[in-house]
Design a protein around this motif. Structure first.
Motif, PDB file in Angstrom:
ATOM      1  N   ARG A 329       0.800  -1.260   0.067  1.00 10.09           N
ATOM      2  CA  ARG A 329      -0.077  -0.134   0.044  1.00 10.09           C
ATOM      3  C   ARG A 329       0.828   1.258  -0.265  1.00 10.09           C
ATOM      4  O   ARG A 329       1.801   1.269   0.950  1.00 10.09           O
ATOM      5  N   ALA A 330       0.522   2.087  -0.909  1.00  8.96           N
ATOM      6  CA  ALA A 330       1.453   3.303  -0.935  1.00  8.96           C
ATOM      7  C   ALA A 330       0.577   4.592  -1.535  1.00  8.96           C
ATOM      8  O   ALA A 330      -0.470   4.489  -2.046  1.00  8.96           O
ATOM      9  N   GLN A 331       1.202   5.617  -1.228  1.00  8.52           N
ATOM     10  CA  GLN A 331       0.619   6.935  -1.796  1.00  8.52           C
ATOM     11  C   GLN A 331       1.761   7.718  -2.394  1.00  8.52           C
ATOM     12  O   GLN A 331       2.988   7.632  -1.505  1.00  8.52           O
ATOM     13  N   GLY A 332       1.845   8.679  -3.136  1.00  8.93           N
ATOM     14  CA  GLY A 332       2.618   9.580  -3.651  1.00  8.93           C
ATOM     15  C   GLY A 332       2.447   9.990  -5.143  1.00  8.93           C
ATOM     16  O   GLY A 332       1.671   9.608  -5.623  1.00  8.93           O
ATOM     17  N   PHE A 333       3.341  10.779  -5.527  1.00  4.80           N
ATOM     18  CA  PHE A 333       3.333  11.567  -6.986  1.00  4.80           C
ATOM     19  C   PHE A 333       3.190  10.379  -7.983  1.00  4.80           C
ATOM     20  O   PHE A 333       2.620  10.846  -9.070  1.00  4.80           O
ATOM     21  N   LEU A 334       3.676   9.282  -7.923  1.00 14.88           N
ATOM     22  CA  LEU A 334       3.607   8.332  -8.960  1.00 14.88           C
ATOM     23  C   LEU A 334       2.146   7.908  -9.260  1.00 14.88           C
ATOM     24  O   LEU A 334       1.726   7.597 -10.294  1.00 14.88           O
ATOM     25  N   TYR A 335       1.249   8.093  -8.216  1.00  9.83           N
ATOM     26  CA  TYR A 335      -0.359   7.902  -8.543  1.00  9.83           C
ATOM     27  C   TYR A 335      -0.935   9.004  -8.623  1.00  9.83           C
ATOM     28  O   TYR A 335      -1.692   9.216  -9.549  1.00  9.83           O
ATOM     29  N   SER A 336      -0.643  10.086  -7.844  1.00  9.48           N
ATOM     30  CA  SER A 336      -1.334  11.484  -7.880  1.00  9.48           C
ATOM     31  C   SER A 336      -0.822  12.354  -7.020  1.00  9.48           C
ATOM     32  O   SER A 336      -0.358  12.090  -5.808  1.00  9.48           O
ATOM     33  N   ARG A 337      -0.728  13.850  -7.479  1.00  8.96           N
ATOM     34  CA  ARG A 337      -0.490  14.974  -6.533  1.00  8.96           C
ATOM     35  C   ARG A 337      -1.856  15.118  -5.849  1.00  8.96           C
ATOM     36  O   ARG A 337      -2.886  14.833  -6.239  1.00  8.96           O
ATOM     37  N   PRO A 338      -1.612  15.608  -4.392  1.00  7.87           N
ATOM     38  CA  PRO A 338      -3.061  16.060  -4.035  1.00  7.87           C
ATOM     39  C   PRO A 338      -3.829  16.961  -5.016  1.00  7.87           C
ATOM     40  O   PRO A 338      -3.171  17.973  -5.702  1.00  7.87           O
ATOM     41  N   PHE A 339      -5.173  16.754  -4.885  1.00 10.08           N
ATOM     42  CA  PHE A 339      -5.900  17.681  -5.394  1.00 10.08           C
ATOM     43  C   PHE A 339      -7.118  17.823  -4.560  1.00 10.08           C
ATOM     44  O   PHE A 339      -7.597  17.427  -3.474  1.00 10.08           O
ATOM     45  N   GLU A 340      -8.071  18.907  -5.143  1.00 14.19           N
ATOM     46  CA  GLU A 340      -9.334  19.443  -4.058  1.00 14.19           C
ATOM     47  C   GLU A 340     -10.236  17.988  -3.934  1.00 14.19           C
ATOM     48  O   GLU A 340     -10.369  17.401  -4.943  1.00 14.19           O
ATOM     49  N   LEU A 341     -10.539  18.020  -2.648  1.00 15.77           N
ATOM     50  CA  LEU A 341     -11.427  16.834  -2.368  1.00 15.77           C
ATOM     51  C   LEU A 341     -12.525  16.824  -3.160  1.00 15.77           C
ATOM     52  O   LEU A 341     -13.232  15.795  -3.160  1.00 15.77           O
ATOM     53  N   SER A 342     -13.020  18.163  -3.608  1.00 18.50           N
ATOM     54  CA  SER A 342     -14.580  18.176  -4.190  1.00 18.50           C
ATOM     55  C   SER A 342     -14.344  17.349  -5.638  1.00 18.50           C
ATOM     56  O   SER A 342     -15.414  16.955  -6.271  1.00 18.50           O
TER      57      SER A 342
END
Length: 359
Positions: A329-342
């Motif tokens: 399990r991972a998170q990071g720019f490889l999958y997506s940069r943070p963006f608006e929750l909406s």
């Protein structure tokens, strides 16, 4: 003498001490030492402490808001730095007038709609299934522009605004869980909470009310707590974690591996996941030291039957190395940069379409 309720658990006392300014300190000392037995609230005993901060008119200010801000600054120094005077002094202004202004602006930002939530997905690296989204608060400051958490969260803790800020974040996050659930999309959201939040006895009640309000199951909410959150009051913090676990929310220990007593805490805490700090993950494919530390963390977590979340994954090579180590399990720019929750629902649909076509 006059007593005024400022909201929450904050009160202001006006005292005419004449030519004896030490009377204010005497009163503050007396109040702090004479705290009664724990209050009984809904059948539960609630322990509490009283802390005071003092300003003198006109020496420390002539405007009411200025006197209150500086009294609060003295309060923070007194309650967090042992032995520090309750009385405001100019040295405390090392905060600078800029920070004092930001303190009052941050309080208004919560009620005036200046805050926004961004989200970063957490992905199963094997299947590319989105497992959850972690939210981050942003402040759309009228003159400073979009501010990231590193610019104001420490200030929020110091100025006593962190709990109402967390309450706002939890409300928005749980509302989004309900929206995603209705759309039959991934409906798990992770929220960071601070050490100050863990010391709030009403946290459980407010969470229960929010979950009931939006008809959301506790298991759909993950709370991430940094290991350093246990430094101030370990017993009370761990007790609160156990209460949160009984409520049913998922718990994760954030920035794991950066503290000095990780294993000791890990054995006591009812957490389901540990997050490997991004400082280890970013150079995982270049540093033998970081590889060894990450490997050890994954092994410990696996032996304790805990999930591992790697944050800061930016390169495919790092992803493949983590998979070989047993972290999925991972998170990071490889999958997506943070963006608006909406925009999370739209992003999830697009992600699903893209990755189901490949199977």
């Amino acid at each position: 003498m006059r007593l005024c309720h400022l909201g929450g658990v904050s009160f202001a006392v006006w005292l005419d001490s004449g030519d004896q300014p030490h009377l204010a300190e005497y009163l503050a000392d007396s109040l702090e030492k004479c705290v009664p037995e724990p209050m009984i609230v809904h059948g539960c005993a609630v322990d509490y402490q009283l802390h005071c901060g003092i300003t003198h008119y006109p020496v420390h200010g002539t405007q009411l808001n200025e006197l209150l801000e500086r009294a609060y600054l003295a309060l923070q120094h007194h309650s967090t730095l042992q032995g520090h005077s309750q009385v405001f002094n100019a040295g405390m202004l090392s905060y600078s007038s800029d920070k004092l202004i930001m303190m009052s602006e941050l309080r208004r930002a919560i009620t005036e709609g200046q805050l926004a939530l961004y989200v970063q997905p957490q992905v199963d690296m094997r299947t590319k299934e989105v497992l959850a989204g972690e939210v981050y608060v942003r402040w759309r400051h009228p003159s400073r522009g979009l501010m990231t958490p590193s610019s104001f969260l420490a200030l929020a803790e110091e100025s006593g605004v962190i709990y109402p800020l967390t309450q706002w974040v939890l409300n928005e996050a749980i509302a989004m869980i309900a929206t995603l659930d209705k759309a039959k999309l991934v409906s798990k959201i992770a929220v960071n909470i601070s050490s100050k939040d863990l010391l709030q006895d009403e946290l459980i009640d407010s969470l229960e009310l929010l979950l009931e309000k939006y008809n959301v199951k506790p298991q759909q909410l993950m709370l991430e707590i940094k290991e350093g959150a246990f430094a101030a009051d370990p017993d009370k913090s761990i007790s609160m974690m156990r209460r949160l676990h009984r409520l049913g929310v998922v718990l994760a220990l954030d920035d794991f591996g950066t503290g000095l007593s990780s294993l000791a805490h890990l054995r006591q805490l009812p957490v389901q996941h540990v997050k490997v700090d991004c400082s280890f993950i970013g150079d995982l494919h270049k540093s033998d030291t970081h590889t060894a530390i990450t490997n050890a963390i994954i092994d410990v977590a696996r032996n304790l039957e805990l999930g591992v979340i790697a944050e800061g994954v930016e390169e495919l090579e790092v992803e493949q190395k983590l998979l070989r180590m047993g972290c999925n399990r991972a998170q990071g720019f490889l999958y997506s940069r943070p963006f608006e929750l909406s925009g999370f629902a739209v992003w999830l649909k697009q992600w699903q379409e893209r990755h189901t076509k490949g199977h």
